[in-house]
Design a protein around this motif. Structure first.
Motif, PDB file in Angstrom:
ATOM      1  N   SER A   4       0.838  -1.201   0.000  1.00 47.25           N
ATOM      2  CA  SER A   4       0.000   0.000   0.000  1.00 47.25           C
ATOM      3  C   SER A   4       0.872   1.249   0.000  1.00 47.25           C
ATOM      4  O   SER A   4       1.832   1.356   0.767  1.00 47.25           O
ATOM      5  N   VAL A   5       0.557   2.201  -0.870  1.00 47.10           N
ATOM      6  CA  VAL A   5       1.253   3.496  -0.918  1.00 47.10           C
ATOM      7  C   VAL A   5       0.419   4.495  -0.137  1.00 47.10           C
ATOM      8  O   VAL A   5      -0.745   4.748  -0.484  1.00 47.10           O
ATOM      9  N   THR A   6       0.971   5.041   0.932  1.00 49.12           N
ATOM     10  CA  THR A   6       0.226   5.974   1.777  1.00 49.12           C
ATOM     11  C   THR A   6       0.860   7.353   1.726  1.00 49.12           C
ATOM     12  O   THR A   6       2.023   7.505   1.340  1.00 49.12           O
ATOM     13  N   LEU A   7       0.089   8.354   2.137  1.00 52.63           N
ATOM     14  CA  LEU A   7       0.591   9.729   2.184  1.00 52.63           C
ATOM     15  C   LEU A   7       1.428   9.904   3.440  1.00 52.63           C
ATOM     16  O   LEU A   7       0.901   9.838   4.552  1.00 52.63           O
ATOM     17  N   PRO A   8       2.762  10.110   3.305  1.00 52.50           N
ATOM     18  CA  PRO A   8       3.611  10.231   4.497  1.00 52.50           C
ATOM     19  C   PRO A   8       3.456  11.595   5.156  1.00 52.50           C
ATOM     20  O   PRO A   8       2.904  12.530   4.577  1.00 52.50           O
ATOM     21  N   ALA A   9       3.950  11.687   6.396  1.00 50.29           N
ATOM     22  CA  ALA A   9       3.975  12.973   7.085  1.00 50.29           C
ATOM     23  C   ALA A   9       5.013  13.866   6.429  1.00 50.29           C
ATOM     24  O   ALA A   9       6.176  13.495   6.313  1.00 50.29           O
ATOM     25  N   LEU A  10       4.602  15.045   6.002  1.00 46.41           N
ATOM     26  CA  LEU A  10       5.490  15.961   5.287  1.00 46.41           C
ATOM     27  C   LEU A  10       5.800  17.197   6.115  1.00 46.41           C
ATOM     28  O   LEU A  10       6.140  18.237   5.569  1.00 46.41           O
ATOM     29  N   GLY A  11       5.671  17.104   7.426  1.00 45.13           N
ATOM     30  CA  GLY A  11       5.942  18.223   8.319  1.00 45.13           C
ATOM     31  C   GLY A  11       5.091  18.076   9.565  1.00 45.13           C
ATOM     32  O   GLY A  11       4.059  17.397   9.573  1.00 45.13           O
ATOM     33  N   GLU A  12       5.517  18.727  10.656  1.00 46.19           N
ATOM     34  CA  GLU A  12       4.820  18.568  11.926  1.00 46.19           C
ATOM     35  C   GLU A  12       3.378  19.053  11.855  1.00 46.19           C
ATOM     36  O   GLU A  12       2.466  18.426  12.375  1.00 46.19           O
ATOM     37  N   GLU A  47       7.542  15.032  -4.521  1.00 49.69           N
ATOM     38  CA  GLU A  47       7.248  13.774  -5.189  1.00 49.69           C
ATOM     39  C   GLU A  47       7.230  12.651  -4.154  1.00 49.69           C
ATOM     40  O   GLU A  47       8.066  12.613  -3.248  1.00 49.69           O
ATOM     41  N   ILE A  48       6.284  11.742  -4.287  1.00 50.37           N
ATOM     42  CA  ILE A  48       6.205  10.581  -3.397  1.00 50.37           C
ATOM     43  C   ILE A  48       6.790   9.388  -4.148  1.00 50.37           C
ATOM     44  O   ILE A  48       6.314   9.044  -5.237  1.00 50.37           O
ATOM     45  N   PRO A  49       7.837   8.764  -3.605  1.00 51.42           N
ATOM     46  CA  PRO A  49       8.449   7.628  -4.310  1.00 51.42           C
ATOM     47  C   PRO A  49       7.680   6.337  -4.066  1.00 51.42           C
ATOM     48  O   PRO A  49       6.929   6.208  -3.105  1.00 51.42           O
ATOM     49  N   VAL A  69      -2.978  12.767   5.977  1.00 50.19           N
ATOM     50  CA  VAL A  69      -1.724  12.024   6.125  1.00 50.19           C
ATOM     51  C   VAL A  69      -2.029  10.603   6.584  1.00 50.19           C
ATOM     52  O   VAL A  69      -2.848  10.394   7.491  1.00 50.19           O
ATOM     53  N   GLY A  70      -1.409   9.628   5.952  1.00 54.91           N
ATOM     54  CA  GLY A  70      -1.646   8.225   6.272  1.00 54.91           C
ATOM     55  C   GLY A  70      -2.676   7.558   5.391  1.00 54.91           C
ATOM     56  O   GLY A  70      -2.821   6.335   5.430  1.00 54.91           O
ATOM     57  N   LEU A 136       9.873  12.808   7.610  1.00 55.48           N
ATOM     58  CA  LEU A 136       9.529  13.495   6.359  1.00 55.48           C
ATOM     59  C   LEU A 136       9.278  12.504   5.235  1.00 55.48           C
ATOM     60  O   LEU A 136       9.412  12.855   4.069  1.00 55.48           O
ATOM     61  N   GLY A 137       8.945  11.291   5.561  1.00 57.63           N
ATOM     62  CA  GLY A 137       8.694  10.268   4.543  1.00 57.63           C
ATOM     63  C   GLY A 137       9.006   8.892   5.109  1.00 57.63           C
ATOM     64  O   GLY A 137       9.765   8.754   6.078  1.00 57.63           O
ATOM     65  N   GLU A 138       8.443   7.884   4.465  1.00 57.57           N
ATOM     66  CA  GLU A 138       8.602   6.533   4.993  1.00 57.57           C
ATOM     67  C   GLU A 138      10.050   6.070   4.985  1.00 57.57           C
ATOM     68  O   GLU A 138      10.516   5.427   5.907  1.00 57.57           O
ATOM     69  N   SER A 139      10.798   6.408   3.932  1.00 58.45           N
ATOM     70  CA  SER A 139      12.173   5.918   3.809  1.00 58.45           C
ATOM     71  C   SER A 139      13.207   6.974   4.175  1.00 58.45           C
ATOM     72  O   SER A 139      14.395   6.768   3.983  1.00 58.45           O
TER      73      SER A 139
END
Length: 593
Positions: A4-12, A47-49, A69-70, A136-139
Motif C-alpha cells: 500500500s502506498v500511503t501519504l507520508p507525514a510531510l511536516g509537523e 514527489e512521493i516515491p 496524512v496516512g 519526512l517520509g517513509e524511507s
C-alpha cells in the motif's frame, strides 16, 4: 505481495495533501524509490516515491483530490497475489511507533543537561520546548539543515517557519512547535541529523535575555557555586562513559556552556564546528543529487542547474543557489527594463516614417500578392478550426528544453511538435497532401511530406520547405526549421529551399493571434494555421472526478483547404487526427525524456 502506498507525514503541522499529478498510470511497472506521484501541501510540493517495485495495480486517490496524512493513495502489486491489507497495517503502525520515539531523544538531553551545566546559572535558559526533526517520509532517516530562518534570541510564533531542511526526497520548512524565544541552536547549517534528533530549544519569552544578563551582573554569584562544587567537576572528568550515551546532543551542549561569557550569538558557529567532520561525507555522497523542490524551482525560474554552483555540503545545489541565480539573471535584464518602465503595460508607440509616403511596391510584395490572388481566384477555399489542449506538450518541453539545446545545438520550441503531428496525420489523410492538375484533369496524391514553413522576414512572408518532413523526428525538424529560418533572415535562402512544398504550416500565433483564416498557396490543397497558446480555465472530463475546471494550455488549429478536392468532413477528420496526436503527447523518446 501487494504494498500500500500511503501519504507520508510531510511536516509537523501538515495534516493533509493534494495529489497534483500521477507520474505512472495503472498497469505500469514501477521501481522502488522511483517517483510515483506529485503531492502539494500548504508547506511543500514534493514527489512521493514508490515504496517497492512492482506493477501499479490501482490508484485510490485521483488528481486534484485531497486526503489526510496516512491515507492510502495506491496499491503496488509484485505479482504474488497477497492482499494489500497485510502491508497496510504495518505502514500505519510504523508512524505510531516513530511518534513516541521522537520525544525520547528530547527527554534524554533534558536530564543530562543539568548534570553538565549544573554549576552554571545560564543553563536554565536552555530548558524549554525541544525542536526535533520530524519524519519526512517513509524511507527518510535523516535530513540536512540548509538554513536557519531565526537566530538565537529571536522570538518565534507557533507554526512560524523556523528552519529549512533538505533530504533525499524533499526540501521543506520546519515550523516552530510553540511560541517563545529561540534559546539554543544545536544543529548548524549544512549539518545532518537523524529523524527525531534535537535541533533547537524554544523557551519562554524573556529567557534568552536572561542568559545575556547572567554573565554580566551576577558574575560573582556564579563564581561562588563554582568554588563550592569542585567535587561535581571532578566526577565529570572521571566519568567519560555517560558522554558517549548521547553523542548527538551532549556535543552541542558542551560547546554552548562556555558561550555566555562572550556574546549569546557566539555559540551558533561553535556547535557547527564539532559535527562538521561527518557532515561532508553525507553531503559529498549526495552532491550530484538535486531535490525535487530545487529541480521544480529551477524549471519555474528558467535556471539551468548545470550553470549553478552549489554552496551546500560537497557542492550540493540548494534552493538559495537557484534563487540567487534567478535574481542575477533578472538584474542583468534590469537595465533594459529600466529604459522602458512602462513597456509592460503600454508599449511606447512611435510614428512610422512611412506615414504620408508614396513608394514603389517592392518586388517581393508584388510576388506574394500575385500568388495570393491567384490562389484565392483559382480555388474554392474554406477554413475549419479545432481547439487543442497542449498542456502535456508544454510541460514536456519545459523539462527537456535545456538538455535538448545542449545535445542538439538548437532550441526546442513548440513548433516541431506541431509539424510532427501534422505530417503524421498527412500520411493517414493524403487528400490534404495532394495537388489538382487542372490542365490534365487529374489528382496527384503525394507519397512524401514536403512542408513549407512560413517565416516572417524583413522583406515579407517567405515559406522555405522542409523536404521529407515525414521521415524526420522532433530533433531533425527542429534543426531544419532553425537552419531555414536562419537562411531567410540572413538573405542566404536559395530557390531550391523555397520550392517543392506539398503542404504548408503557418504559425500565426507567434505574434499573439488566436487563429487566422490562412490562404492556401498555389499548387497545394491545404495549409495549417497554428494560433497563440494561452492558459485559461477549461472544463476537463476526468474519468474519476467527472467534469472539473482546470487551467490548461490551449491553442486553435485552423485548416484552410481547397473545397474542390477536400470536403468539410475530410478537413475535420484530418484536424481530429492532429488534435489526438498532440493531446496524447507521446514524444518522450524523441526529445530524450
Amino acid at each position: 505481495m501487494a504494498v500500500s502506498v500511503t501519504l507520508p507525514a510531510l511536516g509537523e503541522s501538515v495534516t493533509e495533501g493534494t495529489v497534483t499529478r500521477w507520474l505512472k498510470a495503472e498497469g505500469e511497472r514501477v521501481e522502488a524509490d522511483e517517483p510515483l506521484l506529485e503531492v502539494s501541501t500548504d508547506k511543500v510540493d514534493t514527489e512521493i516515491p514508490a515504496p517497492a517495485s512492482g506493477v501499479l495495480a490501482s490508484i485510490k486517490v485521483a488528481e486534484d483530490e485531497t486526503v489526510e496524512v496516512g491515507a492510502e493513495l495506491a496499491i503496488i502489486d509484485d505479482g504474488s497475489g497477497a492482499p494489500a491489507a497485510e502491508s497496510a497495517p504495518a505502514q500505519s503502525e510504523a508512524p505510531a511507533e516513530e511518534a513516541p520515539a521522537q520525544p525520547e531523544p528530547a527527554a534524554a538531553p533534558a536530564q543530562e543537561a543539568p548534570q553538565q551545566e549544573a554549576p552554571a546559572a545560564p543553563a536554565g535558559g536552555a530548558q524549554g520546548t525541544d525542536v526535533v526533526l520530524p519524519a519526512l517520509g517513509e524511507s527518510v532517516t535523516e535530513g540536512t539543515v540548509t538554513r536557519w530562518l531565526k537566530e538565537v534570541g529571536e522570538e518565534v510564533a507557533e507554526d512560524e517557519p523556523l528552519l529549512e531542511v533538505s533530504t533525499d526526497k524533499v526540501d521543506t520548512e520546519i515550523p516552530a512547535p510553540t511560541a517563545g524565544t529561540l534559546l539554543e541552536i544545536l544543529v548548524g547549517e549544512d549539518e545532518t541529523a537523524e529523524v527525531g534528533a534535537k535541533l533547537a530549544v524554544i523557551g519562554q519569552k524573556g529567557a534568552a535575555p536572561a542568559q545575556a544578563e547572567a554573565p554580566a551582573a551576577p558574575a560573582p554569584a556564579q563564581e561562588a557555586p563554582k568554588q563550592e562544587a569542585p567535587k561535581q567537576e571532578a566526577p565529570k572528568q572521571e566519568a567519560p562513559a555517560p558522554a558517549p550515551q548521547a553523542p548527538t546532543t551532549p556535543a552541542p551542549q558542551a560547546v554552548t556552556t562556555p558561550a555566555p561569557d562572550p556574546v549569546p550569538a557566539a555559540p551558533a558557529p561553535a556547535p557547527a564546528a564539532a559535527p562538521v567532520t561527518p557532515a561532508p561525507a553525507a553531503g559529498e555522497a549526495d552532491a550530484a543529487y538535486v531535490t525535487p523542490l530545487v529541480r521544480k524551482l529551477a524549471q519555474e525560474s528558467g535556471v539551468n542547474l548545470g550553470s549553478v554552483k552549489g554552496t551546500g555540503v560537497g557542492g550540493r545545489i540548494r534552493k538559495q543557489d537557484v534563487i540567487a541565480a534567478a535574481e542575477a539573471a533578472k538584474q542583468q535584464a534590469a537595465p533594459a527594463a529600466a529604459a522602458a518602465p512602462a513597456a509592460s503595460k503600454a508599449p511606447a508607440i512611435e510614428a512610422s516614417p512611412l506615414r504620408g509616403q508614396t513608394v514603389k511596391m517592392p518586388r517581393m510584395r508584388k510576388v506574394i500578392g500575385d500568388n495570393m490572388m491567384k490562389a484565392l481566384h483559382g480555388q474554392a477555399q474554406l477554413t475549419s478550426v479545432v481547439e487543442v489542449d497542449i498542456t502535456k506538450i508544454m510541460r514536456m518541453r519545459n523539462k527537456a528544453k535545456d538538455a535538448f539545446a545542449q545535445r542538439e545545438g538548437v532550441k526546442l520550441s513548440p513548433m516541431p511538435f506541431f509539424v510532427k503531428a501534422a505530417v503524421q496525420a498527412l500520411k493517414a489523410h493524403p487528400v490534404v497532401n495532394a495537388r489538382i492538375n487542372e490542365d490534365e484533369g487529374t489528382i496527384t496524391y503525394f507519397d512524401t511530406e514536403n512542408v513549407g514553413i512560413a517565416v516572417d522576414a524583413e522583406k515579407g512572408l517567405m515559406t522555405p520547405v522542409i523536404k521529407g518532413a515525414g521521415d524526420l523526428n522532433i530533433a531533425g525538424i527542429a534543426r531544419k526549421t532553425a537552419e531555414l529560418a536562419g537562411k531567410v533572415r540572413t538573405n542566404k535562402i536559395s530557390p531550391d529551399d523555397m520550392s517543392g512544398a506539398t503542404f504548408t504550416i503557418s504559425n500565426t500565433g507567434s505574434r499573439g493571434a488566436l487563429f487566422d483564416t490562412v490562404i492556401v498557396p498555389p499548387n497545394q490543397v491545404g495549409i495549417l494555421g497554428i494560433g497563440a497558446t494561452v492558459k485559461r480555465p477549461v472544463v476537463v472530463d476526468h474519468p474519476e472526478l467527472g467534469e472539473t475546471i482546470a487551467v490548461r494550455h490551449m491553442t486553435y488549429l485552423a485548416l484552410s483547404y481547397d473545397h474542390r478536392l477536400v470536403d468539410g468532413a475530410d478537413a475535420a477528420r484530418y484536424l481530429t487526427t492532429v488534435k489526438q496526436i498532440l493531446e496524447a503527447g507521446e514524444f518522450e523518446t524523441e526529445i530524450g525524456l
